[in-house]
Design a protein around this motif. Structure first.
Motif, PDB file in Angstrom:
ATOM      1  N   ASP A   1     -26.924  28.135 -18.088  1.00 34.69           N
ATOM      2  CA  ASP A   1     -28.021  27.183 -17.970  1.00 34.69           C
ATOM      3  C   ASP A   1     -27.774  25.947 -18.831  1.00 34.69           C
ATOM      4  OD1 ASP A   1     -28.476  28.471 -20.455  1.00 34.69           O
ATOM      5  OD2 ASP A   1     -30.595  27.972 -20.370  1.00 34.69           O
ATOM      6  N   ASN A   2     -26.994  26.086 -19.931  1.00 37.19           N
ATOM      7  CA  ASN A   2     -26.697  24.930 -20.776  1.00 37.19           C
ATOM      8  C   ASN A   2     -25.925  23.860 -20.018  1.00 37.19           C
ATOM      9  OD1 ASN A   2     -27.903  26.084 -23.023  1.00 37.19           O
ATOM     10  ND2 ASN A   2     -26.029  27.110 -23.667  1.00 37.19           N
TER      11      ASN A   2
ATOM     12  N   TYR B   1     -28.755  22.790 -16.443  1.00 37.69           N
ATOM     13  CA  TYR B   1     -30.107  22.250 -16.468  1.00 37.69           C
ATOM     14  C   TYR B   1     -30.412  21.502 -17.755  1.00 37.69           C
ATOM     15  CZ  TYR B   1     -30.303  26.038 -13.066  1.00 37.69           C
ATOM     16  OH  TYR B   1     -30.032  26.886 -12.032  1.00 37.69           O
ATOM     17  N   LYS B   2     -31.383  20.616 -17.653  1.00 38.93           N
ATOM     18  CA  LYS B   2     -31.954  20.008 -18.837  1.00 38.93           C
ATOM     19  C   LYS B   2     -32.725  21.084 -19.603  1.00 38.93           C
ATOM     20  CE  LYS B   2     -32.409  15.498 -16.576  1.00 38.93           C
ATOM     21  NZ  LYS B   2     -33.335  14.428 -16.114  1.00 38.93           N
ATOM     22  N   SER B   3     -32.798  20.953 -20.922  1.00 33.54           N
ATOM     23  CA  SER B   3     -33.392  21.986 -21.764  1.00 33.54           C
ATOM     24  C   SER B   3     -34.825  22.308 -21.349  1.00 33.54           C
ATOM     25  CB  SER B   3     -33.375  21.537 -23.229  1.00 33.54           C
ATOM     26  OG  SER B   3     -33.949  22.508 -24.053  1.00 33.54           O
TER      27      SER B   3
ATOM     28  N   SER C   1     -35.985  23.192 -18.544  1.00 28.90           N
ATOM     29  CA  SER C   1     -36.373  22.601 -17.265  1.00 28.90           C
ATOM     30  C   SER C   1     -35.582  23.238 -16.130  1.00 28.90           C
ATOM     31  CB  SER C   1     -36.121  21.085 -17.298  1.00 28.90           C
ATOM     32  OG  SER C   1     -36.294  20.508 -16.023  1.00 28.90           O
TER      33      SER C   1
ATOM     34  N   GLU D   1     -34.579  21.020 -13.686  1.00 28.65           N
ATOM     35  CA  GLU D   1     -33.876  19.854 -13.164  1.00 28.65           C
ATOM     36  C   GLU D   1     -32.399  19.921 -13.526  1.00 28.65           C
ATOM     37  OE1 GLU D   1     -35.629  16.141 -14.168  1.00 28.65           O
ATOM     38  OE2 GLU D   1     -37.682  16.844 -13.871  1.00 28.65           O
ATOM     39  N   ILE D   2     -31.542  19.570 -12.560  1.00 26.87           N
ATOM     40  CA  ILE D   2     -30.103  19.582 -12.780  1.00 26.87           C
ATOM     41  C   ILE D   2     -29.734  18.463 -13.754  1.00 26.87           C
ATOM     42  CG2 ILE D   2     -27.836  19.362 -11.695  1.00 26.87           C
ATOM     43  CD1 ILE D   2     -29.266  21.868 -10.861  1.00 26.87           C
ATOM     44  N   SER D   3     -28.900  18.781 -14.744  1.00 25.76           N
ATOM     45  CA  SER D   3     -28.498  17.779 -15.730  1.00 25.76           C
ATOM     46  C   SER D   3     -27.362  16.917 -15.185  1.00 25.76           C
ATOM     47  CB  SER D   3     -28.053  18.458 -17.028  1.00 25.76           C
ATOM     48  OG  SER D   3     -26.860  19.183 -16.808  1.00 25.76           O
ATOM     49  N   ASP D   4     -27.176  15.761 -15.791  1.00 25.12           N
ATOM     50  CA  ASP D   4     -26.125  14.842 -15.340  1.00 25.12           C
ATOM     51  C   ASP D   4     -24.737  15.450 -15.528  1.00 25.12           C
ATOM     52  OD1 ASP D   4     -28.095  12.993 -14.752  1.00 25.12           O
ATOM     53  OD2 ASP D   4     -27.946  11.982 -16.698  1.00 25.12           O
ATOM     54  N   LYS D   5     -24.552  16.194 -16.626  1.00 30.09           N
ATOM     55  CA  LYS D   5     -23.223  16.732 -16.913  1.00 30.09           C
ATOM     56  C   LYS D   5     -22.816  17.860 -15.970  1.00 30.09           C
ATOM     57  CE  LYS D   5     -24.743  20.056 -20.444  1.00 30.09           C
ATOM     58  NZ  LYS D   5     -24.593  20.494 -21.846  1.00 30.09           N
TER      59      LYS D   5
ATOM     60  N   ARG E   1     -35.039  27.058 -10.522  1.00 31.01           N
ATOM     61  CA  ARG E   1     -33.677  26.681 -10.874  1.00 31.01           C
ATOM     62  C   ARG E   1     -32.708  26.965  -9.721  1.00 31.01           C
ATOM     63  NH1 ARG E   1     -32.846  28.137 -17.352  1.00 31.01           N
ATOM     64  NH2 ARG E   1     -33.829  26.209 -18.070  1.00 31.01           N
TER      65      ARG E   1
END
Length: 288
Positions: free
Chosen positions: A159-160, A163-165, A167, A169-173, A219
């Motif tokens: 998840d790190n 997703y954003k912490s 959340s 939502e998919i993170s940019d990285k 998620r």
């Protein structure tokens, strides 16, 4: 379990603070370096724990086959003893001896089949894992775990990375890794794909998310929609599901365990004929 430690940067910082012979800027740089090294140490420990967990699962499967082999070998010994007894006894006829010989041969043949199955299973898992992960970088492999169990491919994403912490939502990285996962899925276009969300046992405290069931399902849905809209995976092949906190890999009694349990699994399920085809097929390498 071996625990990696990074002490030198911390000692250096203490020495710097004690002498007071550097500027605040230099001190801040040293602090930043120390923090990065500690984070790297934690990531290495997590990778070590994940590797030990994967090795433990493999040992269990191998132990099961080894137990079957041992049992059959013991049976063969017993049959041989019975045969020897018959040969030494004038009361036994040729029919009984012939039957025992057939049983011994059948037992030895089954033992060899078990040995071959064990060796083939190990080899297939290595081949499939290498095929599926060849486009991932070493850094990406720290957040991606690939296993092949009974013909089913499990790609587990932390998840790190995704997703954003706190959340869904998919993170940019996550983009670079998800694009390569999408490439793997697209290479095996006839297989069904289940995206499965998993959480730890810490209750979620968000006004729009009722519990960990909601979080895990949301998620999984986010990953499905990213694969569909951004990476053009056929949505007819995709299924999103959440398992909340009820499918843990390890105990949730420490932060490392909780981190390992917070994951999203991409499960690729080929049919038997497709699985055999997958053995000899490697996805095209992705250009950096």
């Amino acid at each position: 379990m071996m625990k990696l430690s990074i002490l030198i940067p911390s000692v250096c910082l203490v020495g710097v603070m004690a002498t007071g012979c550097v500027s605040n800027k230099k001190f801040a740089e040293l602090q930043s370096t120390n923090t990065k090294l500690q984070q790297s140490n934690e990531q290495l420990n997590q990778r070590l724990q994940a590797s030990e967990s994967d090795a433990s699962g493999g040992k269990i499967r191998i132990k099961s086959l080894e137990e079957q082999i041992a049992a059959e070998k013991a049976n063969a010994v017993a049959l041989q003893a019975a045969l020897n007894k018959c040969l030494n006894s004038s009361s036994q006829g040729n029919v009984n001896i012939s039957k025992l010989v057939d049983e011994i041969n059948s037992s030895n043949k089954y033992i060899q089949q078990l040995v071959n199955a064990k060796n083939k299973s190990d080899s297939l898992n290595v081949v499939l894992t290498n095929n599926l992960t060849r486009s991932l970088s070493q850094q990406e492999m720290s957040d991606v775990d690939v296993q092949v169990l009974k013909g089913v491919v499990y790609i587990s994403l932390s998840d790190n990375m995704l997703y954003k912490s706190g959340s869904y939502e998919i993170s940019d990285k996550a983009g670079a890794t998800l694009s390569k996962i999408a490439k793997i899925i697209s290479d095996y276009s006839n297989y069904d794909v289940l995206i499965e969300g998993n959480t730890d046992n810490v209750p979620i405290a968000k006004p729009n998310i009722r519990n960990n069931w909601d979080l895990s399902a949301l998620r999984a849905s986010s990953v499905v929609q990213a694969l569909q809209t951004t990476y053009k995976v056929d949505p007819k092949r995709l299924t999103a599901g959440g398992r909340g906190e009820y499918n843990p890999l390890v105990a949730n009694d420490n932060e490392a365990g909780k981190s390992k349990n917070r994951r999203t699994q991409i499960i690729i399920t080929p049919k038997l004929d497709q699985f055999m085809e997958l053995i000899g097929k490697a996805p095209a390498e992705t250009k950096p």
